[in-house]
Design a protein around this motif. Structure first.
Motif, mmCIF file in Angstrom:
data_model
loop_
_atom_site.group_PDB
_atom_site.id
_atom_site.type_symbol
_atom_site.label_atom_id
_atom_site.label_comp_id
_atom_site.label_asym_id
_atom_site.label_seq_id
_atom_site.Cartn_x
_atom_site.Cartn_y
_atom_site.Cartn_z
ATOM 1 N N TRP A 1 8.187 19.661 -84.295
ATOM 2 C CA TRP A 1 6.928 20.269 -83.857
ATOM 3 C C TRP A 1 6.964 21.791 -83.944
ATOM 4 O O TRP A 1 5.948 22.441 -83.788
ATOM 5 N N LYS A 2 8.132 22.361 -84.132
ATOM 6 C CA LYS A 2 8.289 23.831 -84.133
ATOM 7 C C LYS A 2 7.644 24.401 -82.859
ATOM 8 O O LYS A 2 7.686 23.745 -81.823
ATOM 9 N N MET A 3 7.002 25.584 -82.951
ATOM 10 C CA MET A 3 6.439 26.208 -81.748
ATOM 11 C C MET A 3 4.954 25.845 -81.641
ATOM 12 O O MET A 3 4.084 26.706 -81.747
ATOM 13 N N GLY B 1 20.494 24.949 -87.438
ATOM 14 C CA GLY B 1 20.463 25.686 -88.702
ATOM 15 C C GLY B 1 19.185 25.519 -89.499
ATOM 16 O O GLY B 1 19.205 25.650 -90.731
ATOM 17 N N HIS B 2 18.068 25.250 -88.821
ATOM 18 C CA HIS B 2 16.797 25.181 -89.552
ATOM 19 C C HIS B 2 16.592 26.512 -90.287
ATOM 20 O O HIS B 2 16.973 27.567 -89.792
ATOM 21 N N SER B 3 15.964 26.448 -91.451
ATOM 22 C CA SER B 3 15.828 27.678 -92.260
ATOM 23 C C SER B 3 15.063 28.773 -91.515
ATOM 24 O O SER B 3 15.310 29.957 -91.726
ATOM 25 N N TYR C 1 18.251 17.992 -95.964
ATOM 26 C CA TYR C 1 18.103 18.888 -97.120
ATOM 27 C C TYR C 1 16.648 19.356 -97.168
ATOM 28 O O TYR C 1 15.729 18.554 -97.382
ATOM 29 N N GLU C 2 16.470 20.646 -96.916
ATOM 30 C CA GLU C 2 15.119 21.202 -96.873
ATOM 31 C C GLU C 2 15.023 22.431 -97.782
ATOM 32 O O GLU C 2 15.395 23.534 -97.369
ATOM 33 N N PRO C 3 14.518 22.254 -99.010
ATOM 34 C CA PRO C 3 14.324 23.430 -99.855
ATOM 35 C C PRO C 3 13.309 24.364 -99.184
ATOM 36 O O PRO C 3 12.216 23.918 -98.821
ATOM 37 N N ILE D 1 8.941 24.133 -97.515
ATOM 38 C CA ILE D 1 8.652 23.973 -96.081
ATOM 39 C C ILE D 1 7.330 24.649 -95.730
ATOM 40 O O ILE D 1 7.176 25.855 -95.918
ATOM 41 N N GLY D 2 6.398 23.850 -95.238
ATOM 42 C CA GLY D 2 5.115 24.378 -94.777
ATOM 43 C C GLY D 2 4.254 24.964 -95.882
ATOM 44 O O GLY D 2 3.299 25.680 -95.618
ATOM 45 N N THR D 3 4.596 24.675 -97.131
ATOM 46 C CA THR D 3 3.876 25.280 -98.246
ATOM 47 C C THR D 3 2.962 24.286 -98.948
ATOM 48 O O THR D 3 2.146 24.679 -99.778
ATOM 49 N N GLY E 1 10.339 19.005 -96.253
ATOM 50 C CA GLY E 1 9.578 19.987 -97.033
ATOM 51 C C GLY E 1 8.273 19.365 -97.461
ATOM 52 O O GLY E 1 8.217 18.663 -98.472
ATOM 53 N N SER E 2 7.224 19.592 -96.624
ATOM 54 C CA SER E 2 5.879 19.076 -96.917
ATOM 55 C C SER E 2 5.844 17.558 -97.118
ATOM 56 O O SER E 2 5.104 17.047 -97.957
ATOM 57 N N VAL E 3 6.666 16.853 -96.326
ATOM 58 C CA VAL E 3 6.576 15.380 -96.337
ATOM 59 C C VAL E 3 5.308 14.981 -95.592
ATOM 60 O O VAL E 3 4.967 15.572 -94.562
ATOM 61 N N VAL F 1 10.170 16.308 -90.698
ATOM 62 C CA VAL F 1 8.768 16.599 -91.026
ATOM 63 C C VAL F 1 8.157 17.563 -90.022
ATOM 64 O O VAL F 1 8.209 17.314 -88.809
ATOM 65 N N GLY F 2 7.586 18.637 -90.519
ATOM 66 C CA GLY F 2 6.920 19.597 -89.650
ATOM 67 C C GLY F 2 5.458 19.240 -89.470
ATOM 68 O O GLY F 2 5.096 18.390 -88.654
ATOM 69 N N GLY F 3 4.605 19.871 -90.268
ATOM 70 C CA GLY F 3 3.148 19.746 -90.125
ATOM 71 C C GLY F 3 2.630 18.330 -89.933
ATOM 72 O O GLY F 3 1.820 18.073 -89.034
ATOM 73 N N ALA F 4 3.118 17.403 -90.749
ATOM 74 C CA ALA F 4 2.573 16.038 -90.706
ATOM 75 C C ALA F 4 3.088 15.220 -89.521
ATOM 76 O O ALA F 4 2.737 14.045 -89.380
HETATM 77 C C1 PEP Z 1 10.261 21.432 -91.171
HETATM 78 O O1 PEP Z 1 9.733 21.858 -90.165
HETATM 79 O O2 PEP Z 1 11.472 21.275 -91.190
HETATM 80 C C2 PEP Z 1 9.421 21.103 -92.326
HETATM 81 C C3 PEP Z 1 9.974 20.492 -93.349
HETATM 82 O O3 PEP Z 1 8.091 21.439 -92.261
HETATM 83 P P1 PEP Z 1 6.896 20.861 -93.175
HETATM 84 O O4 PEP Z 1 6.999 19.371 -93.148
HETATM 85 O O5 PEP Z 1 5.636 21.350 -92.496
HETATM 86 O O6 PEP Z 1 7.073 21.418 -94.546
#
Ligand code: PEP
Length: 251
Positions: free
Chosen positions: A10-12, A94-96, A166-168, A172-174, A212-214, A233-236
């Motif tokens: 969920w991040k912040m 260690g999140h990017s 593995y998160e290129p 991420i969020g793009t 990464g944008s999953v 997964v972040g946004g979704a």
């Molecule tokens: C993340 O928060 O680690 C991430 C991959 O974000 P998103 O799914 O929004 O790209």
């Protein structure tokens, strides 16, 4: 057969009522823990309440970071002892975004991974390259270095229990997802690195997520790849409906 792990980061984001509502909205619909591991990585202030609310459900609660020391003069930090004390079970390390904005290094990630195991927390260790590094063909070498350092000094058993994400960074969020082939290629490389530096058994057991944008539209194809064992997964993951589709795909 490795069990898939779907973790929503969920991040912040979210206020307390929204965080609690999410668990209400997903209640009774998340597949059993035996089928897929479903994890919510929530902001610190809500962890305790979410752990209590998720009790008896398949959803596990994770922190998004922690310090490696147990206690002491580290203003603003949260320790593994505190997370364990309130019933948190996983921790993202260690999140990017932590590496980029908060000076997290491979060394501190390694200390945190050791601290996680010492206190019975499952680490989700993030690695990944920038666009510049990918374009200059440094991806495998960079990720290999991050993985080796993160796992340094762990026992074979601990490596087996580690989750690597593995998160290129460029994905991420793009909205730019790596193709499933690109994602799998790096995940396979990571598994080979684990085989080389630890053992074939550890490589077979360690779970490697892609992040990464999953989203629901691409998760199935990603999870169908030979070396992708889940998604971070972040946004979704912010909407209950979308999170439910993601965990369903992990079954
Ligand atoms: C993340 O928060 O680690 C991430 C991959 O974000 P998103 O799914 O929004 O790209």
């Amino acid at each position: 057969m490795r069990k898939k792990v779907i973790a929503g980061n969920w991040k912040m984001n979210k206020v307390r009522s929204e965080a609690v509502q999410f668990l209400e909205d997903t209640k009774g619909q998340v597949p059993s823990f035996n089928e897929v591991e479903s994890v919510i990585c929530a902001p610190f202030p809500y962890l305790s309440e979410l752990v209590q609310k998720a009790e008896g459900t398949p959803v596990k609660i994770a922190a998004q970071n922690m310090h490696f020391e147990e206690n002491g003069a580290f203003t603003g930090e949260v320790s593994p002892v505190m997370l364990k004390d309130i019933g948190v079970t996983y921790v993202v390390l260690g999140h990017s975004e932590r590496r980029e904005y908060f000076a997290e290094t491979d060394e501190t990630v390694n200390k945190k991974v050791h601290a996680a195991f010492q206190h019975g927390l499952v680490p989700i260790v993030c690695v990944g390259e920038t666009l510049e590094q990918r374009e200059s063909n440094q991806t495998n070498q960079l990720v290999e270095g991050q993985v080796k350092k993160a796992l340094e000094g762990l026992s074979e058993e601990q490596v087996k229990q580690t989750i690597i994400a593995y998160e290129p960074i460029w994905a991420i969020g793009t909205g730019k997802t790596a193709t499933s082939e690109q994602a799998n290629e790096v995940c396979t490389h990571i598994r080979n690195v684990v085989k080389d530096v630890v053992s074939a058994d550890a490589a077979e057991a360690v779970r490697i997520q892609y992040g990464g944008s999953v989203k629901p539209a691409n998760v199935e194809e990603l999870l169908a790849q030979s070396d992708i064992d889940g998604a971070l997964v972040g946004g979704a993951s912010l909407e209950a409906d979308s999170f439910l589709k993601l965990v369903e795909a992990g079954k």
